[in-house]
Write a protein that holds these residues in place. Structure first.
Motif, PDB file in Angstrom:
ATOM      1  N   GLU A  85      -3.237  -4.448  14.925  1.00 36.85           N
ATOM      2  CA  GLU A  85      -3.218  -5.912  14.980  1.00 36.85           C
ATOM      3  C   GLU A  85      -4.330  -6.498  14.109  1.00 36.85           C
ATOM      4  N   GLU A  86      -5.487  -5.861  14.118  1.00 33.85           N
ATOM      5  CA  GLU A  86      -6.609  -6.315  13.294  1.00 33.85           C
ATOM      6  C   GLU A  86      -6.240  -6.296  11.810  1.00 33.85           C
ATOM      7  N   ALA A  87      -5.519  -5.263  11.394  1.00 34.57           N
ATOM      8  CA  ALA A  87      -5.078  -5.165  10.001  1.00 34.57           C
ATOM      9  C   ALA A  87      -4.065  -6.256   9.678  1.00 34.57           C
ATOM     10  N   LEU A  88      -3.118  -6.486  10.579  1.00 29.29           N
ATOM     11  CA  LEU A  88      -2.115  -7.524  10.376  1.00 29.29           C
ATOM     12  C   LEU A  88      -2.774  -8.886  10.186  1.00 29.29           C
ATOM     13  N   LEU A  89      -3.824  -9.123  10.945  1.00 27.54           N
ATOM     14  CA  LEU A  89      -4.549 -10.388  10.895  1.00 27.54           C
ATOM     15  C   LEU A  89      -5.424 -10.505   9.647  1.00 27.54           C
ATOM     16  N   PHE A  90      -5.886  -9.383   9.127  1.00 22.56           N
ATOM     17  CA  PHE A  90      -6.851  -9.365   8.026  1.00 22.56           C
ATOM     18  C   PHE A  90      -6.367 -10.158   6.817  1.00 22.56           C
ATOM     19  N   ASP A  91      -5.135  -9.887   6.372  1.00 25.83           N
ATOM     20  CA  ASP A  91      -4.627 -10.552   5.171  1.00 25.83           C
ATOM     21  C   ASP A  91      -4.597 -12.066   5.346  1.00 25.83           C
ATOM     22  N   ILE A  92      -4.185 -12.527   6.511  1.00 28.41           N
ATOM     23  CA  ILE A  92      -4.089 -13.967   6.769  1.00 28.41           C
ATOM     24  C   ILE A  92      -5.483 -14.593   6.772  1.00 28.41           C
ATOM     25  N   GLN A  93      -6.428 -13.923   7.414  1.00 28.29           N
ATOM     26  CA  GLN A  93      -7.811 -14.431   7.432  1.00 28.29           C
ATOM     27  C   GLN A  93      -8.379 -14.524   6.024  1.00 28.29           C
ATOM     28  N   LYS A  94      -8.105 -13.517   5.197  1.00 21.26           N
ATOM     29  CA  LYS A  94      -8.634 -13.533   3.829  1.00 21.26           C
ATOM     30  C   LYS A  94      -8.013 -14.659   3.016  1.00 21.26           C
ATOM     31  N   MET A  95      -6.723 -14.914   3.213  1.00 27.94           N
ATOM     32  CA  MET A  95      -6.098 -16.021   2.493  1.00 27.94           C
ATOM     33  C   MET A  95      -6.749 -17.348   2.873  1.00 27.94           C
ATOM     34  N   LYS A  96      -7.056 -17.512   4.152  1.00 30.45           N
ATOM     35  CA  LYS A  96      -7.736 -18.736   4.581  1.00 30.45           C
ATOM     36  C   LYS A  96      -9.137 -18.808   3.984  1.00 30.45           C
ATOM     37  N   GLU A  97      -9.855 -17.695   3.975  1.00 34.27           N
ATOM     38  CA  GLU A  97     -11.208 -17.672   3.411  1.00 34.27           C
ATOM     39  C   GLU A  97     -11.192 -17.972   1.914  1.00 34.27           C
ATOM     40  N   MET A  98     -10.129 -17.570   1.239  1.00 40.42           N
ATOM     41  CA  MET A  98     -10.006 -17.815  -0.198  1.00 40.42           C
ATOM     42  C   MET A  98      -9.587 -19.248  -0.511  1.00 40.42           C
ATOM     43  N   GLY A  99      -9.255 -20.018   0.510  1.00 39.12           N
ATOM     44  CA  GLY A  99      -8.901 -21.413   0.293  1.00 39.12           C
ATOM     45  C   GLY A  99      -7.445 -21.664  -0.017  1.00 39.12           C
ATOM     46  N   PHE A 100      -6.562 -20.718   0.287  1.00 38.95           N
ATOM     47  CA  PHE A 100      -5.133 -20.952   0.138  1.00 38.95           C
ATOM     48  C   PHE A 100      -4.632 -21.757   1.335  1.00 38.95           C
ATOM     49  N   ASN A 101      -3.639 -22.598   1.117  1.00 34.18           N
ATOM     50  CA  ASN A 101      -3.025 -23.293   2.255  1.00 34.18           C
ATOM     51  C   ASN A 101      -1.590 -22.845   2.493  1.00 34.18           C
ATOM     52  N   MET A 102      -1.128 -21.890   1.681  1.00 35.00           N
ATOM     53  CA  MET A 102       0.257 -21.433   1.774  1.00 35.00           C
ATOM     54  C   MET A 102       0.347 -19.981   1.332  1.00 35.00           C
ATOM     55  N   VAL A 103       1.402 -19.290   1.782  1.00 31.44           N
ATOM     56  CA  VAL A 103       1.711 -17.946   1.314  1.00 31.44           C
ATOM     57  C   VAL A 103       3.222 -17.836   1.178  1.00 31.44           C
ATOM     58  N   ARG A 104       3.671 -17.151   0.136  1.00 28.41           N
ATOM     59  CA  ARG A 104       5.095 -16.831   0.017  1.00 28.41           C
ATOM     60  C   ARG A 104       5.299 -15.403   0.469  1.00 28.41           C
ATOM     61  N   LYS A 105       5.989 -15.228   1.597  1.00 28.42           N
ATOM     62  CA  LYS A 105       6.293 -13.887   2.107  1.00 28.42           C
ATOM     63  C   LYS A 105       7.499 -13.366   1.342  1.00 28.42           C
ATOM     64  N   HIS A 106       7.228 -12.401   0.468  1.00 30.26           N
ATOM     65  CA  HIS A 106       8.162 -12.012  -0.587  1.00 30.26           C
ATOM     66  C   HIS A 106       8.941 -10.761  -0.222  1.00 30.26           C
ATOM     67  N   ALA A 107      10.271 -10.886  -0.222  1.00 30.33           N
ATOM     68  CA  ALA A 107      11.173  -9.727  -0.124  1.00 30.33           C
ATOM     69  C   ALA A 107      10.989  -8.934   1.169  1.00 30.33           C
ATOM     70  N   LYS A 108      10.534  -9.599   2.222  1.00 31.69           N
ATOM     71  CA  LYS A 108      10.315  -8.920   3.498  1.00 31.69           C
ATOM     72  C   LYS A 108      10.236  -9.958   4.611  1.00 31.69           C
ATOM     73  N   VAL A 109      10.596  -9.563   5.813  1.00 33.13           N
ATOM     74  CA  VAL A 109      10.366 -10.368   7.011  1.00 33.13           C
ATOM     75  C   VAL A 109       9.335  -9.632   7.852  1.00 33.13           C
ATOM     76  N   GLU A 110       8.314 -10.356   8.303  1.00 39.02           N
ATOM     77  CA  GLU A 110       7.235  -9.730   9.057  1.00 39.02           C
ATOM     78  C   GLU A 110       7.529  -9.705  10.564  1.00 39.02           C
ATOM     79  N   PRO A 111       6.781  -8.888  11.320  1.00 38.93           N
ATOM     80  CA  PRO A 111       6.841  -8.986  12.780  1.00 38.93           C
ATOM     81  C   PRO A 111       6.443 -10.386  13.223  1.00 38.93           C
ATOM     82  N   GLU A 112       6.939 -10.802  14.373  1.00 39.01           N
ATOM     83  CA  GLU A 112       6.710 -12.175  14.824  1.00 39.01           C
ATOM     84  C   GLU A 112       5.232 -12.491  15.038  1.00 39.01           C
ATOM     85  N   ARG A 113       4.423 -11.505  15.327  1.00 40.87           N
ATOM     86  CA  ARG A 113       2.999 -11.769  15.521  1.00 40.87           C
ATOM     87  C   ARG A 113       2.331 -12.238  14.233  1.00 40.87           C
TER      88      ARG A 113
END
Length: 618
Positions: free
Chosen positions: A349-377
């Motif tokens: 779960e920590e790994a799943l959260l890591f990418d999202i936290q880094k995107m927020k830290e980098m100042g992104f307000n959006m992400v395109r989830k490409h060619a995949k559907v993620e787990p609901e968490r």
């Protein structure tokens, strides 16, 4: 597409030269969480965060597995143990084997259901199994599901026996030899295509529910009227049963309503509604109860966010993406959702959260989830942290076909004029529609999702405008990209360009659709000791972090200029390296941030400032 056709088309589109380089590699690329996988039950968090019940059991962990010829009915012996829910190709599965179209992957485990099941039902849930899965319980075949990206559930109550239950799962996945939605999975990975993810790749679990229970619900918000509506689906309910809903903000109850079950939506006024946005991701929690004779017989907990996404014109008459009646330039990375240790499945779960936290830290307000559907968490974390999501429908088979006697000299959108859509057979079309409908229904309640992307770069693109309109009919509350890159046929809410290398340019603004850049960038840097393979691939290559940072900042100045001109959003390629592809801002092992997050956040902040509208001249 076949590799030769794909490379030829890249040449026609004048994309930059592909860069290959050499670097060190290791037998296994691990992440900081590879050896932190929970034992004995990996990923032991409740897998459906917007519909939570207390009485559940996770079935992840050690299962028996076997790989047999495709036509074999059941294994006569088992090959060993596999760690669920990691794909069989992955390091974390403990197997690391390919299966392929000519073989079948089998799983087996036993489990016991504790407690009195009188007047109860037992629902068995699979978060994701790629691709076709058949479920056997206690020797009897009970269900078959087609689709690698959608969750499914089976009522196993009629097939239970006293004591220990034996569960068997049969999986067939043809990868890129089939016609199903598969994203970027290929049997020969390289460049922008990656390792297959066969079999169980999301949590397996069961829950015990009453004979009459809440099967699902759909939540829709209206910020203009300050209301929220719930459409529950009830199983075995009668006309006297009632649905009670309690809405809370933190611990404070802000609204309640009780309504008789009649199949109608339940609409509740939300006083002084606080809106959801990336800067203020306010979430309301809900308690939804099914009541009979003044007794609660079933209850689920969930949440929602008050927000509205639409296309509207700014002060200059240019179409923009509006969030809650305000123009918001949406900017974020392309995210493939791959892991070197788990392939499709984050190790923890920590790994799943890591990418999202880094995107927020980098100042992104959006992400395109490409060619995949993620787990609901994953979407839950985007909801609570505040990250807008463009969600792709993973691509399927087929390549665009030239129109007879096509003329490459035609100016303008010559791809649309000279290439026709993919021709799908009825079975392939049904599979695609079923899975896309399932994806939209499954993810509908997550407020972070603001755009559906039915097609990417003509991969499997068929009946283009019909499919875009159909997507809108499934969910009119979100925007539909139409489609992302290459063959545009004037449908959807956005005209989406892919502009790599020196191709960043101003293109004609439109009256009905917003102009967006669905992909650009691809700046590569191979960090020594943090590459997956000896061969690495990138659109444009740089030698160190400083060079990469400078090139990125220069590129951002061009994007800012395009924003001022009239572009409404942009998607940078990409968040992380993936296998041989080194276009990421983060290395594939998540060990190195190539450009400091603080530097990126400062650069990105300029995108979200209000446009400077020039004074009118007289």
């Amino acid at each position: 597409m076949k590799k030769t056709r794909f490379i030829a088309l890249l040449f026609l589109l004048n994309l930059p030269q592909i860069l290959w380089a050499q670097s060190a590699s290791s037998p296994h690329m691990l992440t900081p969480w590879s050896e932190k996988v929970e034992k004995p039950i990996p990923l032991n968090q409740y897998p459906r965060p917007n519909m939570v019940r207390a009485n559940w059991q996770n079935l992840n962990g050690s299962w028996d597995y076997a790989i047999t010829p495709k036509l074999m009915t059941k294994p006569t012996q088992w090959n060993g143990k596999i760690r669920v829910p990691f794909p069989v190709e992955s390091y974390l599965s403990g197997v690391e084997k390919r299966v392929g179209a000519d073989s079948t992957l089998w799983y087996k485990r036993s489990f016991a259901i504790v407690g009195n099941l009188a007047k109860k039902r037992v629902l068995l849930h699979f978060g994701g199994v790629d691709w076709q899965s058949t479920i056997f319980l206690n020797g009897k075949e009970i269900y078959t599901h087609r689709g690698g990206y959608t969750a499914f559930s089976v009522d196993i109550t009629p097939n239970l026996k006293a004591g220990i239950q034996e569960l068997l799962v049969q999986v067939w996945d043809p990868s890129d030899e089939g016609k199903q939605a598969r994203g970027k999975q290929v049997k020969k990975p390289g460049g922008i295509y990656y390792t297959p993810a066969t079999g169980i790749w999301q949590t397996v679990w069961y829950e015990v529910v009453p004979e009459t229970y809440v099967e699902s619900y759909r939540v829709s918000t209206n910020i203009d009227q300050s209301t929220v509506s719930f459409q529950p689906t009830l199983k075995e309910a009668n006309s006297q049963d009632k649905v009670a809903i309690k809405v809370l903000l933190g611990t404070k109850v802000v609204a309640t309503k009780v309504q008789a079950n009649g199949g109608k939506a339940i609409t509740i006024k939300v006083p002084n509604a606080q809106l959801w946005s990336p800067n203020s991701p306010t979430l309301y929690t809900i308690q939804l109860s099914l009541v009979r004779n003044n007794q609660v017989i079933d209850k689920v907990n969930g949440y929602f966010g008050m927000r509205k996404i639409e296309i509207a014109k700014d002060e200059k008459g240019t179409n923009r993406l509006y969030l809650n009646h305000k123009p918001v330039f949406q900017y974020g990375p392309l995210d493939q959702g791959y892991w070197p240790d788990g392939v499709y499945t984050a190790p923890t779960e920590e790994a799943l959260l890591f990418d999202i936290q880094k995107m927020k830290e980098m100042g992104f307000n959006m992400v395109r989830k490409h060619a995949k559907v993620e787990p609901e968490r994953w979407y839950y974390h985007c909801d609570r942290l505040g990250l807008l999501v463009w969600q792709d429908m993973p691509s399927g088979f087929g390549e665009i076909v030239p129109v007879k006697d096509h003329d490459h000299s035609i100016e303008g959108d010559w791809l649309a004029k000279n290439y026709q859509d993919v021709s799908r057979d009825p079975e392939s079309e049904k599979d695609f529609r079923d899975e896309m409908m399932g994806m939209i229904e499954q993810l509908y309640n997550f407020p972070s999702i603001c755009v559906w992307v039915p097609f990417n770069e003509s991969w499997g693109q068929f009946k283009t405008n019909e499919m875009l309109q159909w997507t809108k009919s499934l969910d009119s509350t979100r925007l539909v990209d139409g489609p992302s890159g290459w063959v545009d046929r004037n449908g959807g809410d956005m005209h989406d360009y892919h502009l790599y290398g020196s191709r960043l340019k101003k293109l004609p603004l439109e009256d009905k659709r917003a102009l967006v850049i669905g992909e650009f960038g691809g700046l590569g840097y191979a960090v020594k000791g943090h590459t997956y393979s000896k061969e690495v691939w990138s659109y444009q290559g740089y030698k160190n972090s400083e060079e990469l940072g400078a090139a990125y900042e220069k590129l951002m100045s061009e994007i800012l200029d395009l924003k001022q001109y009239g572009y409404a959003a942009a998607v940078y390629t990409q968040l992380t390296d993936v296998e041989t592809e080194i276009n990421g801002l983060i290395t594939y092992d998540r060990q190195v941030i190539k450009v400091p997050a603080e530097q990126l956040k400062k650069i990105h902040a300029q995108f979200y400032k209000k446009l400077a509208i020039p004074e009118p001249t007289h």
